[in-house]
Write an enzyme that holds these catalytic residues in place. Structure first.
Site, mmCIF file in Angstrom:
data_model
loop_
_atom_site.group_PDB
_atom_site.id
_atom_site.type_symbol
_atom_site.label_atom_id
_atom_site.label_comp_id
_atom_site.label_asym_id
_atom_site.label_seq_id
_atom_site.Cartn_x
_atom_site.Cartn_y
_atom_site.Cartn_z
ATOM 1 N N ARG A 58 0.638 -1.360 0.189
ATOM 2 C CA ARG A 58 -0.246 0.051 0.169
ATOM 3 C C ARG A 58 1.217 1.026 0.000
ATOM 4 O O ARG A 58 0.518 2.464 -0.697
ATOM 5 C CB ARG A 58 -1.135 -0.322 1.056
ATOM 6 C CG ARG A 58 -2.160 -0.998 0.804
ATOM 7 C CD ARG A 58 -3.028 -1.022 2.591
ATOM 8 N NE ARG A 58 -2.046 -2.740 2.516
ATOM 9 C CZ ARG A 58 -2.433 -3.418 2.767
ATOM 10 N NH1 ARG A 58 -3.535 -3.904 1.845
ATOM 11 N NH2 ARG A 58 -1.172 -4.924 3.029
ATOM 12 N N THR A 59 1.632 1.541 1.112
ATOM 13 C CA THR A 59 2.347 2.368 0.939
ATOM 14 C C THR A 59 3.168 3.190 -0.381
ATOM 15 O O THR A 59 3.160 4.336 -0.905
ATOM 16 C CB THR A 59 3.689 2.368 2.093
ATOM 17 O OG1 THR A 59 3.008 1.812 3.019
ATOM 18 C CG2 THR A 59 4.061 3.946 1.805
ATOM 19 N N LYS A 88 25.329 -4.238 -2.037
ATOM 20 C CA LYS A 88 27.583 -3.766 -1.817
ATOM 21 C C LYS A 88 27.673 -3.616 -0.580
ATOM 22 O O LYS A 88 29.002 -2.935 -0.795
ATOM 23 C CB LYS A 88 27.430 -3.926 -3.251
ATOM 24 C CG LYS A 88 27.334 -4.341 -4.314
ATOM 25 C CD LYS A 88 27.751 -3.910 -5.615
ATOM 26 C CE LYS A 88 26.945 -4.007 -6.357
ATOM 27 N NZ LYS A 88 27.162 -2.983 -8.175
ATOM 28 N N ARG A 109 11.186 4.457 2.951
ATOM 29 C CA ARG A 109 10.744 2.879 4.010
ATOM 30 C C ARG A 109 12.845 2.180 4.471
ATOM 31 O O ARG A 109 13.198 2.150 3.647
ATOM 32 C CB ARG A 109 10.544 2.355 3.805
ATOM 33 C CG ARG A 109 9.793 0.832 4.392
ATOM 34 C CD ARG A 109 8.784 0.130 3.926
ATOM 35 N NE ARG A 109 7.693 1.228 4.629
ATOM 36 C CZ ARG A 109 6.486 0.213 4.244
ATOM 37 N NH1 ARG A 109 6.085 -0.801 4.911
ATOM 38 N NH2 ARG A 109 5.173 1.262 4.832
ATOM 39 N N HIS A 137 5.880 6.060 11.575
ATOM 40 C CA HIS A 137 5.241 5.667 10.420
ATOM 41 C C HIS A 137 3.486 7.127 9.759
ATOM 42 O O HIS A 137 2.768 6.657 10.059
ATOM 43 C CB HIS A 137 3.936 4.363 10.256
ATOM 44 C CG HIS A 137 4.141 3.686 8.638
ATOM 45 N ND1 HIS A 137 4.309 5.135 7.482
ATOM 46 C CD2 HIS A 137 4.223 2.367 8.320
ATOM 47 C CE1 HIS A 137 3.693 3.887 6.226
ATOM 48 N NE2 HIS A 137 3.212 2.678 6.985
HETATM 49 C C1 NCD Z 1 2.838 -1.144 7.966
HETATM 50 C C2 NCD Z 1 4.408 -1.064 7.884
HETATM 51 O O1 NCD Z 1 4.881 -1.076 7.204
HETATM 52 O O2 NCD Z 1 4.186 -0.706 9.083
HETATM 53 N N1 NCD Z 1 1.790 -1.610 6.896
HETATM 54 C C3 NCD Z 1 1.895 -0.065 5.950
HETATM 55 O O3 NCD Z 1 2.381 0.476 5.630
HETATM 56 N N2 NCD Z 1 -0.078 -0.876 5.908
HETATM 57 C C4 NCD Z 1 1.862 -1.864 9.088
HETATM 58 C C5 NCD Z 1 2.641 -3.609 8.883
HETATM 59 O O4 NCD Z 1 3.060 -4.027 8.125
HETATM 60 O O5 NCD Z 1 2.535 -4.288 9.404
#
Ligand code: NCD
Length: 317
Positions: A58-59, A88, A109, A137
């Site tokens: 999703r993100t 590397k 991320r 997040h």
């Molecule tokens: C979350 C994350 O990656 O922190 N997912 C997301 O971005 N919707 C939550 C998760 O992985 O449980």
């Protein structure tokens, strides 16, 4: 309402109530563009790089969808640990010093807490934290808050249950910090003893004049809440199998439990769900987890537009 003045968005803890209200307002104003009903293209000529060291559905895709809808373009590294020079041994600093030559903004991320702040310190272009290990997040929280605002009509005066692995779930941390900026929020933190919300987060709740209770019991603690926020067990962040066994399968929000609540709460989940949210909740009218996913496009579009300083003048924000 006031836009965020810093170059980057590294955590909800740096945002004020006024900043959050600005971003949510902008997100709603962008909806006609995202739906194809407005020809405005505020991010024309701008490039986003999504650079992800951890898995995502999703993100990453909502960042990319938002950027494309707003007229921008995207370059993407979905699996940086395996397919970039990180494999590397390249440092985060060198990686950022490279990508800033290719893109106008970076959604990052990373598996380490504090990575977005470190990246920001090395970067010429804005960094948006798309999750830094077990820490924060912020973009998830803004979409959670937009969903609460749309579904409940307010962000003040709410009783909010947050359920599951509250120690490791970054979405739960950021949501608690974000909502703490609003008035009269009663948190109900539901988790086993060793998965409780971190003390520094609880301290901020109290400093901001809000309250919390802690419980291990899902069924009885959700009876009179306005919002139920379910969290996945962050299995990849729990090394000890004995620890994992204490929470695995412990909570399962079913339609029966939701129907037992007195205030028709909305049900949120950051997704992906595993065992903690039954599919029989999906047709409950307050089930809002796929609406969250849609709101993610709006909120991430708002953040991109804001940090690139391209908010259309006609929005009068
Ligand atoms: C979350 C994350 O990656 O922190 N997912 C997301 O971005 N919707 C939550 C998760 O992985 O449980």
């Amino acid at each position: 309402m006031k836009k965020v003045e810093t170059k980057s968005i590294t955590g909800i803890k740096n945002l004020t109530r006024s900043n959050i209200e600005y971003i949510l307002e902008l997100a709603e104003k962008l909806e006609p563009i995202v739906k194809g009903e407005s020809q405005l293209q505020p991010l024309k000529g701008k490039k986003l790089c999504t650079f992800f060291y951890e898995p995502s559905t999703r993100t990453r895709l909502s960042f990319e969808s938002a950027m494309l809808s707003l007229g921008g373009t995207v370059i993407s590294m979905a699996d940086a640990q395996k397919t970039s020079s990180v494999w590397k041994g390249e440092t985060l600093k060198d990686t950022i010093k490279t990508i800033e030559n290719f893109a106008d903004v970076i959604a990052l991320r990373h598996f380490q807490a504090g990575a977005a702040e470190e990246a920001d310190s090395h970067s010429r272009v804005p960094i948006i934290n798309a999750g830094d290990g077990p820490n924060e997040h912020p973009t998830q929280t803004l979409l959670d808050m937009l969903t609460i605002k749309k579904e409940k009509g307010r962000l003040d005066n709410l009783k909010v249950a947050i359920v599951g692995d509250l120690k490791h779930t970054r979405s739960a941390h950021s949501l608690t910090l974000g909502l703490s900026n609003f008035d009269n929020i009663e948190f109900v933190f539901i988790s086993p003893e060793s998965f409780k919300t971190n003390q520094w987060i609880k301290d901020i709740v109290l400093e901001k004049g809000n309250t919390f209770v802690e419980s291990e019991d899902l069924e009885n603690s959700i009876i009179d809440v306005d919002v139920i926020y379910m969290c996945r067990i962050q299995a990849e962040r729990i090394e000890d199998p004995a620890e994992f066994a204490k929470i695995d399968g412990l909570y399962d929000l079913t339609r029966k439990l939701v129907d037992n609540c007195t205030k028709k709460p909305i049900v949120l989940h950051h997704l992906p769900r595993v065992k903690e949210l039954s599919e029989d909740v999906d047709d409950y009218e307050g089930a809002a987890y796929f609406k969250q996913t849609y709101n993610g496009v709006l909120v991430r579009g708002a953040l991109l537009t804001m940090v690139l300083d391209k908010v259309p003048a006609e929005y009068n924000l």
